[in-house]
Scaffold this active site. Structure first.
Site, short mmCIF file in Angstrom:
data_model
loop_
_atom_site.label_atom_id
_atom_site.label_comp_id
_atom_site.label_asym_id
_atom_site.label_seq_id
_atom_site.Cartn_x
_atom_site.Cartn_y
_atom_site.Cartn_z
N GLU A 88 -10.15 25.88 -10.08
CA GLU A 88 -10.29 24.67 -10.91
C GLU A 88 -11.05 24.98 -12.20
O GLU A 88 -11.83 24.18 -12.70
CB GLU A 88 -11.01 23.53 -10.16
CG GLU A 88 -10.41 23.13 -8.82
CD GLU A 88 -9.09 22.39 -8.92
OE1 GLU A 88 -8.58 22.19 -10.04
OE2 GLU A 88 -8.55 22.03 -7.86
C1 LIG Z 1 -7.94 31.14 -3.34
C2 LIG Z 1 -7.42 30.78 -4.67
C3 LIG Z 1 -6.61 29.67 -4.81
C4 LIG Z 1 -6.08 29.34 -6.06
N1 LIG Z 1 -5.19 28.30 -6.17
C5 LIG Z 1 -4.51 28.13 -7.35
C6 LIG Z 1 -3.43 27.18 -7.42
O1 LIG Z 1 -3.11 26.48 -6.46
N2 LIG Z 1 -2.75 27.10 -8.59
C7 LIG Z 1 -3.05 27.86 -9.69
O2 LIG Z 1 -2.39 27.73 -10.72
N3 LIG Z 1 -4.09 28.75 -9.65
C8 LIG Z 1 -4.81 28.91 -8.51
N4 LIG Z 1 -5.83 29.83 -8.44
C9 LIG Z 1 -6.16 30.63 -9.61
C10 LIG Z 1 -7.51 30.28 -10.21
O3 LIG Z 1 -7.46 29.04 -10.84
C11 LIG Z 1 -7.90 31.42 -11.14
O4 LIG Z 1 -8.23 32.52 -10.29
C12 LIG Z 1 -9.04 31.10 -12.06
O5 LIG Z 1 -8.65 30.15 -13.00
C13 LIG Z 1 -9.59 32.32 -12.78
O6 LIG Z 1 -8.59 33.09 -13.34
P1 LIG Z 1 -8.55 34.66 -13.07
O7 LIG Z 1 -8.61 34.85 -11.61
O8 LIG Z 1 -7.39 35.22 -13.79
O9 LIG Z 1 -9.91 35.19 -13.68
P2 LIG Z 1 -10.13 35.64 -15.20
O10 LIG Z 1 -9.70 34.56 -16.10
O11 LIG Z 1 -9.60 36.99 -15.40
O12 LIG Z 1 -11.73 35.69 -15.22
C14 LIG Z 1 -12.49 36.82 -14.81
C15 LIG Z 1 -13.95 36.54 -15.19
O13 LIG Z 1 -14.07 36.41 -16.62
C16 LIG Z 1 -14.63 35.15 -16.94
N5 LIG Z 1 -14.03 34.66 -18.18
C17 LIG Z 1 -12.72 34.51 -18.47
N6 LIG Z 1 -12.57 33.97 -19.68
C18 LIG Z 1 -13.80 33.73 -20.16
C19 LIG Z 1 -14.31 33.19 -21.38
N7 LIG Z 1 -13.52 32.71 -22.32
N8 LIG Z 1 -15.65 33.12 -21.52
C20 LIG Z 1 -16.49 33.57 -20.56
N9 LIG Z 1 -16.06 34.10 -19.41
C21 LIG Z 1 -14.73 34.18 -19.21
C22 LIG Z 1 -14.34 34.26 -15.76
O14 LIG Z 1 -15.23 33.17 -15.69
C23 LIG Z 1 -14.49 35.24 -14.61
O15 LIG Z 1 -15.84 35.37 -14.27
C24 LIG Z 1 -6.42 30.12 -7.20
C25 LIG Z 1 -7.27 31.22 -7.05
C26 LIG Z 1 -7.75 31.56 -5.82
C27 LIG Z 1 -8.62 32.78 -5.71
#
Ligand SMILES: Cc1cc2nc3c(=O)[nH]c(=O)nc-3n(C[C@H](O)[C@H](O)[C@H](O)COP(=O)(O)OP(=O)(O)OC[C@H]3O[C@@H](n4cnc5c(N)ncnc54)[C@H](O)[C@@H]3O)c2cc1C
Length: 595
Positions: A404
């Site tokens: 979220e």
């Molecule tokens: C169990 C699970 C269920 C999920 N369910 C869904 C779902 O139903 N539908 C869906 O669409 N998605 C879903 N997700 C995806 C989830 O919303 C994303 O994992 C999340 O938004 C983070 O994206 P990412 O994993 O690519 O991390 P990244 O975006 O790669 O982030 C990696 C790190 O960098 C930080 N970061 C990134 N950008 C910035 C910035 N601009 N400034 C500062 N820090 C930053 C983040 O906070 C994090 O600490 C799910 C994920 C999991 C693990």
């Protein structure tokens, strides 16, 4: 209580409300309590006895639990009657979300279905789309998922590569791409998929049925926690999506995605509340059974401190959750009375409170991590055993800081959204901030005098916290100007101050209102909770503000600002040890969370 429109989102930084104007959980009506009881009964009868089996990543078991909850009507709480649901208020939806929050991975699967899986179609769908899909999602006949994240597009959600090309005859889109981390992927019948049409730079949204040829579901991911919830990749290989399954207008997808995330965030705040209460119950019940050194561990001061702190933070989050939920309900009613369609009124009302949604997502998820971590600690070695519920709770809690919108993104959003709303004219953030900055030498005038009555004094302290928030916003904006966005460390400090302001104020108003409703004798423990919370918040705010001030101000200005922060964060001393012991003693006597 009266249904007057509350403050605008973020406006609490510059304006006060009275206790009678806020909704508190002590005002739930009978119907709301009955709905919560139905959710609780379902969890106890169906979910909890099966929870260890769901951990084996049994897709069919989780699917059958979801279907049963649908048959019982639990999936229709947010859906209007005309589309097969019960059209309950937002406060009621949040109470149901809180109750289901005690259901470990079931809670994630259920909330994903009822929230991000169903509501995009309810809020943005045509009448025909709602008739075709929402009526069946509301009963659990169909199960839903929300597909935004891609391997290369997480926090930067608009950067996805999934593409939709309109067919030459204009009858359908041809969808190609890949989504990952999709909750309920293993069994969802209906997916809201975000993709770019042709060479568009912005997303559009599509309703995709799992049985459309070319939709391929991957195996479940092996996760740290919420193991019972199916999370998988989904591939789209030349999937033909009928044009009538475009959701909203072309290019409206990002707006839909963000609005739905605001809703998901605030509901996550309610969810974690239920999980925290469950962890507290597990903690106190264990502490009341386990003997060491010849006595129950619940008699030790160190354990009482933990139990009390679990209660304080949980109670504080609860105060803020239901305060904003009622503000949302009132705004939805206003939009409806102005002729807005029910679905649109709901999502616009929820999205308006974006600042508070981000606050509750961050604070709530970190509150639960704290509460469950202490629950494990109270269990000692047994807390590390996979046989204990707290071990599962500990693993399950961690995801709340990631999905979220990560807490990093949401912290930035708190400040960014409040500033944008102020610039739009919703409230005078910068005017008020400038006034405070000009009066730096007079700031001690706002210091609690000791002559105020109990609540006036507490609210004066909170007002001083607001001044600290405004001072840091003003100073950082002035110093960094358009480059403020690059100063994330400072923005994080400010975000945490704003969050403490909102939570502390909501708690103070709640306790004051309980006293008005039930009399002074009913609130002595609530006053303990408030005393300790505000006392601790003052220290946290002062630290964050000092960090910010020394990061943005020139040395001579920094000292002056830091001094102002010290004056504004001054609070009367509290015997927090005794206050926490009294709170813990009630919990220990009740052997269950009853605050
Ligand atoms: C169990 C699970 C269920 C999920 N369910 C869904 C779902 O139903 N539908 C869906 O669409 N998605 C879903 N997700 C995806 C989830 O919303 C994303 O994992 C999340 O938004 C983070 O994206 P990412 O994993 O690519 O991390 P990244 O975006 O790669 O982030 C990696 C790190 O960098 C930080 N970061 C990134 N950008 C910035 C910035 N601009 N400034 C500062 N820090 C930053 C983040 O906070 C994090 O600490 C799910 C994920 C999991 C693990």
């Amino acid at each position: 209580m009266e249904n007057r429109i509350g403050l605008k989102s973020g406006e609490f930084l510059v304006k006060e409300v009275e206790a009678r104007e806020v909704f508190i959980p002590e005002e739930f009506n009978e119907e709301q309590q009955m709905i919560a009881q139905t959710c609780r009964d379902f969890l106890n009868a169906e979910v909890i006895p099966n929870i260890d089996n769901t951990e084996k990543q049994d897709r069919e078991l989780m699917k059958s639990l979801l279907k049963k909850s649908g048959e019982l009507g639990l999936m229709g709480i947010s859906v209007p009657e005309e589309f097969g649901g019960f059209g309950q208020s937002f406060v009621t939806q949040m109470l149901a979300a809180e109750t289901i929050g005690a259901g470990y991975s079931f809670s994630v699967a259920f909330m994903a279905h009822c929230g991000i899986g169903t509501l995009p179609i309810l809020y943005y769908g045509t009448y025909e789309q709602r008739q075709k899909y929402v009526t069946r999602l509301a009963t659990g006949e169909l199960l839903g998922a929300y597909c935004l994240t891609e391997p290369g597009a997480g926090s930067d959600a608009n950067s996805g590569k999934t593409n939709a090309r309109l067919s030459e005859d204009g009858t359908h889109y041809i969808l190609n791409g890949q989504k990952m981390w999709i909750t309920n992927a293993g069994f969802a019948d209906i997916q809201t998929v975000f993709a770019k049409i042709g060479n568009d730079r912005v997303l559009s949204a599509f309703i995709v049925e799992k049985d459309f040829p070319g939709v391929v579901i991957g195996p479940d991911e092996h996760k740290m926690g919420i193991k019972g919830s199916s999370t998988a990749q989904i591939f789209y290989n030349d999937v033909k999506v009928p044009v009538e399954n475009l959701l909203g207008k072309p290019g409206e997808g990002f707006r839909i995605a963000l609005s739905i995330l605001h809703m998901g965030r605030i509901k996550l705040g309610a969810n974690v509340l239920g999980a925290a209460k469950k962890a507290i119950n597990d903690s106190v019940q264990y502490a009341n059974e386990r003997k060491q050194f010849g006595v129950l561990i619940s008699t030790f001061g160190a354990i009482k401190h933990k139990l009390a702190e679990q209660v304080i933070r949980t109670f504080a989050v609860e105060s803020a959750i239901y305060r904003v939920s009622k503000d949302i309900d009132n705004l939805i009613e206003k939009y409806k009375s102005e002729g807005c369609d029910k679905g649109r009124a709901s999502i616009d009302g929820i999205s308006h409170y974006a600042v508070e949604a981000a606050i509750l997502k961050v604070y709530g998820s970190e509150m639960l991590d704290f509460v469950i971590d202490e629950a494990v600690q109270i269990h000692g070695g047994m807390g590390y055993s996979a046989e204990m519920a707290v071990e599962k709770g500990y693993r399950d809690s961690r995801i709340n800081r990631i999905f979220e919108g990560t807490n990093e993104i949401n912290r930035l959003l708190v400040v960014d959204t409040a500033m944008k709303r102020a610039m739009k004219g919703d409230f005078d953030l910068f005017g008020e901030a400038a006034k405070i900055a000009q009066d730096l030498d007079l700031l001690s005038a706002g210091k609690p005098t000791g002559n105020l009555d109990y609540y006036s004094e507490k609210l004066q302290v909170v007002k001083n916290f607001k001044k600290i928030a405004l001072l840091t916003i003003q100073g950082a904006s002035k110093q960094f100007d358009k480059k403020l966005g690059q100063e994330q460390e400072v923005l994080n400090n400010i975000s945490d101050i704003i969050t403490e302001v909102y939570i502390a104020e909501s708690l103070a108003l709640r306790v004051q209102k309980i006293e008005a409703l039930k009399g002074a004798s009913a609130v002595s423990l609530y006053r303990d909770i408030l005393d300790v919370y505000v006392y601790d918040a003052a220290g946290k705010i002062a630290k964050k503000a000092h960090d910010a001030v020394y990061s943005f101000a020139a040395p001579e200005d920094a000292e002056k600002l830091a001094k102002a922060v010290d004056i504004l964060s001054a609070v009367k001393g509290v015997n927090s040890k005794d206050a926490r012991r009294r709170i813990a003693d009630k919990l220990i006597a009740d052997n269950v969370y009853k605050f």
